[in-house]
Design a protein around this motif. Sequence first.
Motif, PDB file in Angstrom:
ATOM      1  N   ARG A   1      81.689 -34.721  15.848  1.00 24.40           N
ATOM      2  CA  ARG A   1      80.289 -34.773  15.395  1.00 24.40           C
ATOM      3  C   ARG A   1      80.130 -35.419  14.004  1.00 24.40           C
ATOM      4  O   ARG A   1      79.287 -36.298  13.826  1.00 24.40           O
ATOM      5  CB  ARG A   1      79.729 -33.361  15.374  1.00 24.40           C
ATOM      6  N   PRO A   2      80.981 -35.026  13.038  1.00 20.99           N
ATOM      7  CA  PRO A   2      80.809 -35.626  11.703  1.00 20.99           C
ATOM      8  C   PRO A   2      80.967 -37.150  11.725  1.00 20.99           C
ATOM      9  O   PRO A   2      80.488 -37.841  10.844  1.00 20.99           O
ATOM     10  CB  PRO A   2      81.928 -34.997  10.872  1.00 20.99           C
ATOM     11  N   LEU A   3      81.672 -37.648  12.751  1.00 23.89           N
ATOM     12  CA  LEU A   3      81.899 -39.101  12.819  1.00 23.89           C
ATOM     13  C   LEU A   3      81.138 -39.712  14.000  1.00 23.89           C
ATOM     14  O   LEU A   3      81.551 -40.701  14.596  1.00 23.89           O
ATOM     15  CB  LEU A   3      83.395 -39.398  12.985  1.00 23.89           C
ATOM     16  N   GLY A   4      80.004 -39.060  14.346  1.00 24.19           N
ATOM     17  CA  GLY A   4      79.262 -39.447  15.553  1.00 24.19           C
ATOM     18  C   GLY A   4      78.937 -40.934  15.630  1.00 24.19           C
ATOM     19  O   GLY A   4      79.170 -41.578  16.654  1.00 24.19           O
ATOM     20  N   LEU A   5      78.429 -41.494  14.531  1.00 25.26           N
ATOM     21  CA  LEU A   5      78.006 -42.889  14.556  1.00 25.26           C
ATOM     22  C   LEU A   5      79.213 -43.825  14.751  1.00 25.26           C
ATOM     23  O   LEU A   5      79.162 -44.766  15.546  1.00 25.26           O
ATOM     24  CB  LEU A   5      77.256 -43.238  13.262  1.00 25.26           C
ATOM     25  N   GLN A   6      80.274 -43.519  13.990  1.00 25.18           N
ATOM     26  CA  GLN A   6      81.493 -44.336  14.133  1.00 25.18           C
ATOM     27  C   GLN A   6      81.997 -44.285  15.580  1.00 25.18           C
ATOM     28  O   GLN A   6      82.440 -45.282  16.147  1.00 25.18           O
ATOM     29  CB  GLN A   6      82.612 -43.836  13.199  1.00 25.18           C
ATOM     30  N   PHE A   7      81.927 -43.092  16.169  1.00 26.94           N
ATOM     31  CA  PHE A   7      82.368 -42.896  17.554  1.00 26.94           C
ATOM     32  C   PHE A   7      81.559 -43.795  18.490  1.00 26.94           C
ATOM     33  O   PHE A   7      82.093 -44.475  19.362  1.00 26.94           O
ATOM     34  CB  PHE A   7      82.190 -41.419  17.923  1.00 26.94           C
ATOM     35  N   GLN A   8      80.247 -43.810  18.258  1.00 24.24           N
ATOM     36  CA  GLN A   8      79.358 -44.655  19.084  1.00 24.24           C
ATOM     37  C   GLN A   8      79.733 -46.129  18.941  1.00 24.24           C
ATOM     38  O   GLN A   8      79.764 -46.869  19.913  1.00 24.24           O
ATOM     39  CB  GLN A   8      77.904 -44.460  18.651  1.00 24.24           C
ATOM     40  N   ILE A   9      79.983 -46.529  17.657  1.00 19.93           N
ATOM     41  CA  ILE A   9      80.318 -47.949  17.410  1.00 19.93           C
ATOM     42  C   ILE A   9      81.592 -48.306  18.188  1.00 19.93           C
ATOM     43  O   ILE A   9      81.683 -49.359  18.826  1.00 19.93           O
ATOM     44  CB  ILE A   9      80.495 -48.214  15.894  1.00 19.93           C
ATOM     45  N   ILE A  10      82.564 -47.363  18.162  1.00 25.78           N
ATOM     46  CA  ILE A  10      83.816 -47.633  18.896  1.00 25.78           C
ATOM     47  C   ILE A  10      83.522 -47.807  20.384  1.00 25.78           C
ATOM     48  O   ILE A  10      84.033 -48.713  21.039  1.00 25.78           O
ATOM     49  CB  ILE A  10      84.844 -46.503  18.661  1.00 25.78           C
ATOM     50  N   ILE A  11      82.669 -46.944  20.927  1.00 22.66           N
ATOM     51  CA  ILE A  11      82.350 -47.048  22.361  1.00 22.66           C
ATOM     52  C   ILE A  11      81.759 -48.430  22.675  1.00 22.66           C
ATOM     53  O   ILE A  11      82.155 -49.092  23.640  1.00 22.66           O
ATOM     54  CB  ILE A  11      81.350 -45.942  22.789  1.00 22.66           C
ATOM     55  N   VAL A  12      80.858 -48.866  21.821  1.00 19.02           N
ATOM     56  CA  VAL A  12      80.225 -50.172  22.060  1.00 19.02           C
ATOM     57  C   VAL A  12      81.288 -51.282  22.009  1.00 19.02           C
ATOM     58  O   VAL A  12      81.352 -52.154  22.894  1.00 19.02           O
ATOM     59  CB  VAL A  12      79.110 -50.436  21.025  1.00 19.02           C
ATOM     60  N   ILE A  13      82.139 -51.216  20.982  1.00 15.95           N
ATOM     61  CA  ILE A  13      83.180 -52.256  20.858  1.00 15.95           C
ATOM     62  C   ILE A  13      84.096 -52.221  22.084  1.00 15.95           C
ATOM     63  O   ILE A  13      84.434 -53.263  22.655  1.00 15.95           O
ATOM     64  CB  ILE A  13      84.012 -52.048  19.557  1.00 15.95           C
ATOM     65  N   VAL A  14      84.475 -51.000  22.492  1.00 13.44           N
ATOM     66  CA  VAL A  14      85.383 -50.873  23.642  1.00 13.44           C
ATOM     67  C   VAL A  14      84.733 -51.445  24.901  1.00 13.44           C
ATOM     68  O   VAL A  14      85.358 -52.182  25.662  1.00 13.44           O
ATOM     69  CB  VAL A  14      85.790 -49.385  23.841  1.00 13.44           C
ATOM     70  N   GLU A  15      83.459 -51.135  25.111  1.00 14.82           N
ATOM     71  CA  GLU A  15      82.772 -51.674  26.304  1.00 14.82           C
ATOM     72  C   GLU A  15      82.797 -53.197  26.291  1.00 14.82           C
ATOM     73  O   GLU A  15      83.071 -53.843  27.310  1.00 14.82           O
ATOM     74  CB  GLU A  15      81.319 -51.176  26.355  1.00 14.82           C
ATOM     75  N   ILE A  16      82.505 -53.775  25.122  1.00 17.61           N
ATOM     76  CA  ILE A  16      82.488 -55.248  25.037  1.00 17.61           C
ATOM     77  C   ILE A  16      83.899 -55.808  25.258  1.00 17.61           C
ATOM     78  O   ILE A  16      84.099 -56.781  25.987  1.00 17.61           O
ATOM     79  CB  ILE A  16      81.899 -55.697  23.674  1.00 17.61           C
ATOM     80  N   CYS A  17      84.899 -55.126  24.647  1.00 16.77           N
ATOM     81  CA  CYS A  17      86.292 -55.603  24.823  1.00 16.77           C
ATOM     82  C   CYS A  17      86.725 -55.511  26.287  1.00 16.77           C
ATOM     83  O   CYS A  17      87.334 -56.436  26.827  1.00 16.77           O
ATOM     84  CB  CYS A  17      87.250 -54.779  23.960  1.00 16.77           C
ATOM     85  N   PHE A  18      86.412 -54.380  26.925  1.00 21.94           N
ATOM     86  CA  PHE A  18      86.778 -54.238  28.347  1.00 21.94           C
ATOM     87  C   PHE A  18      86.101 -55.346  29.154  1.00 21.94           C
ATOM     88  O   PHE A  18      86.697 -55.945  30.050  1.00 21.94           O
ATOM     89  CB  PHE A  18      86.345 -52.877  28.900  1.00 21.94           C
ATOM     90  N   GLY A  19      84.841 -55.598  28.824  1.00 24.62           N
ATOM     91  CA  GLY A  19      84.101 -56.637  29.534  1.00 24.62           C
ATOM     92  C   GLY A  19      84.789 -57.989  29.401  1.00 24.62           C
ATOM     93  O   GLY A  19      85.066 -58.668  30.398  1.00 24.62           O
ATOM     94  N   LEU A  20      85.127 -58.340  28.144  1.00 25.41           N
ATOM     95  CA  LEU A  20      85.755 -59.655  27.918  1.00 25.41           C
ATOM     96  C   LEU A  20      87.131 -59.717  28.572  1.00 25.41           C
ATOM     97  O   LEU A  20      87.512 -60.733  29.167  1.00 25.41           O
ATOM     98  CB  LEU A  20      85.871 -59.912  26.401  1.00 25.41           C
ATOM     99  N   ALA A  21      87.887 -58.604  28.460  1.00 25.59           N
ATOM    100  CA  ALA A  21      89.241 -58.583  29.045  1.00 25.59           C
ATOM    101  C   ALA A  21      89.173 -58.786  30.556  1.00 25.59           C
ATOM    102  O   ALA A  21      89.946 -59.555  31.134  1.00 25.59           O
ATOM    103  CB  ALA A  21      89.930 -57.268  28.716  1.00 25.59           C
ATOM    104  N   LEU A  22      88.211 -58.095  31.187  1.00 23.01           N
ATOM    105  CA  LEU A  22      88.110 -58.218  32.651  1.00 23.01           C
ATOM    106  C   LEU A  22      87.648 -59.620  33.063  1.00 23.01           C
ATOM    107  O   LEU A  22      88.139 -60.182  34.037  1.00 23.01           O
ATOM    108  CB  LEU A  22      87.170 -57.147  33.213  1.00 23.01           C
ATOM    109  N   ILE A  23      86.746 -60.170  32.289  1.00 24.88           N
ATOM    110  CA  ILE A  23      86.282 -61.534  32.614  1.00 24.88           C
ATOM    111  C   ILE A  23      87.459 -62.504  32.525  1.00 24.88           C
ATOM    112  O   ILE A  23      87.685 -63.335  33.405  1.00 24.88           O
ATOM    113  CB  ILE A  23      85.142 -61.965  31.670  1.00 24.88           C
ATOM    114  N   ALA A  24      88.269 -62.339  31.445  1.00 26.78           N
ATOM    115  CA  ALA A  24      89.398 -63.268  31.253  1.00 26.78           C
ATOM    116  C   ALA A  24      90.608 -62.897  32.105  1.00 26.78           C
ATOM    117  O   ALA A  24      91.550 -63.675  32.229  1.00 26.78           O
ATOM    118  CB  ALA A  24      89.798 -63.285  29.782  1.00 26.78           C
ATOM    119  N   GLY A  25      90.600 -61.703  32.650  1.00 29.31           N
ATOM    120  CA  GLY A  25      91.776 -61.256  33.430  1.00 29.31           C
ATOM    121  C   GLY A  25      92.966 -61.009  32.530  1.00 29.31           C
ATOM    122  O   GLY A  25      94.110 -61.213  32.920  1.00 29.31           O
TER     123      GLY A  25
END
Length: 602
Positions: A499-523
Amino acid sequence: MGNVKRIVILGTGYAGVHAAKKLHKKFKKDSNIEVTLIGKNPYHTLMTELHEVAGGRVEQDSVQINLQRIFSGKKVDVVLDEITEIDFNKKTLSSETKTYEYDYLILGAGSEPAFFGVPGVKDNGFTIWSLEDALNIREHIENMFRKASKERNTEKRKRMLTFVVAGAGFTGVETLGELLEWKKKLCRNYYIDEKEVKLLLVEALDKILPILNDNLIVKAEKYLLKHGVEILKSSPITSVEKDSTTLKDGKVIETNTLIWTCGVQASKFAANLGLKTSRAGRIQTNEFMQSVDHDNVYVIGDNSYLEEDGKGLPQIVETAIQTADTAVENIASDILNKEKKAHKSNYHGLMVSIGSRYAVASLMGVSMSGFLAMAIKHFINLHYLFGVAGFSSCWSYIVHEFFDIKERRSILGGHASAKSHSFWLAILRVYVGVMWLLEGINKVKTGWLTDLKIPLFMPDATASATAAAGDGTQAAAATVTPILSSPPQFFINFMHLFRPLGLQFQIIIVIVEICFGLALIAGLFTFIASAGSIFLAANFILSGMAGYDILWYVFACFALIGGGGRALGLDYYVMPFLKKWWNNTKLAKRTYLYVDYNSTEN
Ligand SMILES: Cc1cc2nc3c(=O)[nH]c(=O)nc-3n(C[C@H](O)[C@H](O)[C@H](O)COP(=O)(O)OP(=O)(O)OC[C@H]3O[C@@H](n4cnc5c(N)ncnc54)[C@H](O)[C@@H]3O)c2cc1C
């Protein structure tokens, strides 16, 4: 140098490999002990599975474990050489090119087929006692079908399609079991009517599989008969010609194929070393597994002869492993001036497979047959492989026996081996990647980088969940029924830690989603991106934010995990390079966590 003790093991079979591994474990920190393992092949052969190669079920690499893999990172010097002579007085072993000195010698040179003086067997029959033997049988059988398909002379054709296995012990029955399965495919491939193929099991005794109890013998016999095998009991073979096999009662079987599994004797090399031998050339040992002629020579596995309760130890894998244990313990006792221990066998049972889907087994006094017996046989093999070369060799076994199996020749039938081309997965992979990418971009647009959006991170989870439902980003949650109406308590407690790091946690989730997206697109790193996607989706479900539509991510990613990046993706180039690098790391060698890659991958 004066205190250094050189222990040399001859033979890289079940006994020799086990002895070397045990010596490594015992003396890995003792610089005064040198362990050398000498064998003529670069691999340890799984003799108990040779029939599967002979019968066309698995490829040869499934019964070979590279010695380098087993012993890299271990305090065992593996030497590839064929020993031709041993001088017990000088304490040396010699090959054509080199001489090796020892203080203690462990002899585990195995056995070979015994022909009992039956004329013609050696020259005209096939044996199954090495990988080369198994490959010879396989090639010969396929050849017979090929030739028969073109043969118009009825007599000749019949001879080509008659296959005789001599000996109804476990080796003979297992070999025949493979042939009865393989014959279907061969008949199809060569346009031969199955009725034309004759399989015979010829046994001198009045029963098959005498090592098993009567109940199991009946079951095994029934199965063989049901699948068209002709069993000739009390029928000793008296001679073998190129085109026929003659029985004691005068019957002549016209055949071009006799596979001889009738008996075993110590290898000639071991039997002729000048040590005291007993039955079938096996080297007589005392209860400590020492040769009765030389205290510093220990004999293990099929080479050794020791009686327990008036009977010689059986030449099976459990004997090989247990006699190796005794020899190593007693060498250690000798070095450390401790008392030696007498050998005591502890057998757990025997399993005999008849093809890939049926087996009979007697395990710790319990008899079983069919699927269960076969499953246990696989389990025991996996247990052995894990001990020898860790998880990666177990995985190879699973791949060979289940995922790569052809013609449905496994207890799982063809369910595990059905394959789809990675090419089609590439389309799915790119689609999932685009969806993650859009999801991530959408989160950026709707304020996930600046405002708390995950209800569990808000001061009052319940109130904020309601608030969140009205929020733009959670519009879907407001219209889509969540899989879980509220997060489970353990997950709430876990998330509150962040909870104390809620915003940072959210930012990580967003970055991870984008990274997973790019990784899957590129294989690229598809395995990690797919497994990570499943993990991420599971977290959204547990947080009570995700509706049923998220499940398609989960199922799509399960499909992609097994190689969605290998076609039209960067994994095609990157993974072989990484696998090669990883296999050379110390960690991979120490943990046996090798990954397989085939030579065409780089
Ligand atoms: C087809 C088949 C099926 C079997 N099925 C079963 C089963 O289901 N269950 C069971 O318990 N047992 C089974 N066995 C028996 C089991 O395989 C043996 O008991 C076991 O292999 C004995 O192990 P070992 O280490 O003594 O000898 P081996 O495994 O024969 O190893 C001997 C090693 O010594 C090496 N060697 C020999 N001479 C030299 C030399 N001069 N220089 C260098 N190296 C040398 C050989 O290359 C070999 O690697 C089966 C055997 C066969 C052939």
